[in-house]
Design a protein around this motif. Structure first.
Motif, PDB file in Angstrom:
ATOM      1  N   UNK A   1      83.663  88.680  25.031  1.00 37.83           N
ATOM      2  CA  UNK A   1      83.929  89.443  26.137  1.00 37.83           C
ATOM      3  C   UNK A   1      83.880  91.159  25.732  1.00 37.83           C
ATOM      4  N   UNK A   2      84.293  92.130  26.587  1.00 39.69           N
ATOM      5  CA  UNK A   2      84.311  93.455  26.263  1.00 39.69           C
ATOM      6  C   UNK A   2      83.043  93.742  26.255  1.00 39.69           C
ATOM      7  N   UNK A   3      82.059  93.147  27.193  1.00 36.70           N
ATOM      8  CA  UNK A   3      80.427  93.333  27.291  1.00 36.70           C
ATOM      9  C   UNK A   3      79.940  93.877  28.707  1.00 36.70           C
ATOM     10  N   UNK A   4      79.209  94.504  28.565  1.00 44.24           N
ATOM     11  CA  UNK A   4      78.188  95.116  29.652  1.00 44.24           C
ATOM     12  C   UNK A   4      76.900  94.401  29.972  1.00 44.24           C
ATOM     13  N   UNK A   5      76.650  94.053  31.298  1.00 40.18           N
ATOM     14  CA  UNK A   5      75.420  93.266  31.602  1.00 40.18           C
ATOM     15  C   UNK A   5      75.093  94.311  32.741  1.00 40.18           C
ATOM     16  N   UNK A   6      74.318  95.469  32.982  1.00 34.92           N
ATOM     17  CA  UNK A   6      74.042  96.342  33.811  1.00 34.92           C
ATOM     18  C   UNK A   6      72.403  96.226  33.987  1.00 34.92           C
ATOM     19  N   UNK A   7      72.275  96.685  35.045  1.00 28.42           N
ATOM     20  CA  UNK A   7      70.955  97.114  35.635  1.00 28.42           C
ATOM     21  C   UNK A   7      69.733  96.045  35.071  1.00 28.42           C
ATOM     22  N   UNK A   8      70.014  94.753  35.185  1.00 28.12           N
ATOM     23  CA  UNK A   8      68.863  93.987  34.727  1.00 28.12           C
ATOM     24  C   UNK A   8      68.242  93.401  35.894  1.00 28.12           C
TER      25      UNK A   8
END
Length: 382
Positions: free
Chosen positions: A270-277
């Motif tokens: 965790x502590x992840x970013x999934x952004x603007x894909x």
């Protein structure tokens, strides 16, 4: 002022040099380090010989053409650069033996260096294409791989382990048996502007390690951005890692788009970013295996993850009948660990089936806010 010496392992024609300059300008490849040497390899020359002769700060430059056999990098600060997808590394054919025994020009001075060389040789013999290898005690620092193609290997196209600050840029990695671009036990990586297609497993695969269990490792800010990932089993898989970003990738035509995978290990993934894909129509069918059900129509899937932000993505037209099917899906891990404290916000999620947003987990502290969607599971999340 330091000068850069150029080693030609085979004579380069004027036409090849002109083509090389044109392609490097198009992909925006950086010039070799001012103090380093440039080792130029033409088809018929040995990439491995050039890599073994290179020192930190040097660049090994491939001219357009085919290069047969696996190669390995164990020298820090090295750049391996092609002339775009026309510089392609392919498996050894019947007339070209797989080179796993070439020794560096200067014998390794330390036990760590010897260990890295041994691990790299094993990586090549295992059937990977390009191997970038450090050790747990001494990660391989500052390697760049750019503007080349890797295709047709029975395992991973580009296989990195024990690295820090590895950049993989503007490569075309396709039709390999397992992962396209794989990185394990590594930190501060940048995987950008690549095309990874038709690989047997993931286009990009990031993990703590594939051969043992254990808690999630921090990548110290690894970035996966601007890649085209298509016709793989999964576009991007992140397994048992923390502190990384997956941003602005185009992910379509796979069985699944993005999988964030955790389990009972501590610390949790965790502590992840999934952004603007852009995650669109990942509707291929991939059969089940002993660990997972079949995969089809899966957009962004969180399984056993915590504190992950899924924001401002476009997730459309992912449709299937798998437990993972839908636009943005939360499902407990294969060992029953729920997702915890994740945020799904400000996404455009439409045309997915059976639902745009699907929370099939037992966790109760995951937040869904300001998403534009039509159907949620359970109702009321849109």
């Amino acid at each position: 002022m330091p000068t850069r010496r150029v080693h030609h392992l085979a004579a380069a024609t004027a036409a090849a040099t002109t083509a090389l300059t044109t392609v490097l300008t198009a992909v925006g490849a950086a010039p070799a380090h001012a103090a380093g040497e440039l080792h130029v390899v033409q088809p018929g020359g040995s990439i491995q010989q050039a890599l073994d002769a290179a020192r930190p700060g040097d660049t090994v430059q491939l001219l357009p053409g085919e290069y047969r056999g696996s190669v390995r990098i164990t020298t820090p600060g090295l750049t391996l650069r092609g002339a775009g997808p026309d510089s392609v590394i392919l498996p050894a054919d019947s007339a070209t033996a797989l080179d796993t025994s070439a020794a560096p020009a200067t014998a390794p001075a330390t036990k760590a260096a010897t260990s890295a060389a041994d691990a790299a040789a094993a990586c090549s013999a295992a059937g990977h294409g390009l191997c970038v290898v450090g050790t747990d005690d001494r990660p391989l620092d500052g390697v760049t791989v750019e503007a080349l193609a890797v295709s047709g290997f029975r395992k991973n196209g580009i296989n990195a382990t024990g690295t820090t600050g590895l950049t993989v840029r503007a490569t075309y990695v396709h039709d390999n048996g397992q992962q396209g671009i794989s990185q394990e036990k590594s930190t501060r990586g940048v995987i950008t502007a690549n095309e990874s297609a038709r690989n047997g497993q993931s286009g990009v695969f990031l993990a703590n390690t594939v051969d043992s269990e254990g808690g999630a490792l921090s990548t110290d800010g690894t970035l996966v951005t601007g890649n085209l990932l298509t016709d793989n089993r999964i576009g991007v898989t992140v397994r048992r890692l923390r502190d990384l970003s997956i941003e602005r990738n185009r992910i379509h035509g796979n069985c699944g788009g993005v999988f964030i995978v955790g389990d009972e290990g501590v610390p949790r993934a965790g502590a992840l970013t999934v952004h603007r894909n852009q995650v669109v129509a990942n509707n291929r069918y991939c059969p089940p295996n002993p660990r997972l059900d079949h995969i089809q129509g899966a957009g962004i899937v969180l399984t056993g993850a915590e504190e992950t932000a899924v924001t401002e993505n476009e997730v459309r037209d992912n449709v299937g009948a798998s437990p993972f099917s839908g636009g943005i899906v939360l499902v407990h891990s294969v060992v029953g660990v729920p997702n915890a404290r994740n945020t799904v916000a400000d996404n455009l999620v439409l045309g997915n089936g059976p639902a745009d947003l699907a929370d099939r987990d037992t966790g109760t502290d995951n937040a869904f806010t300001r998403n534009q969607c039509a159907v949620s599971e359970p109702a009321g999340r849109c």
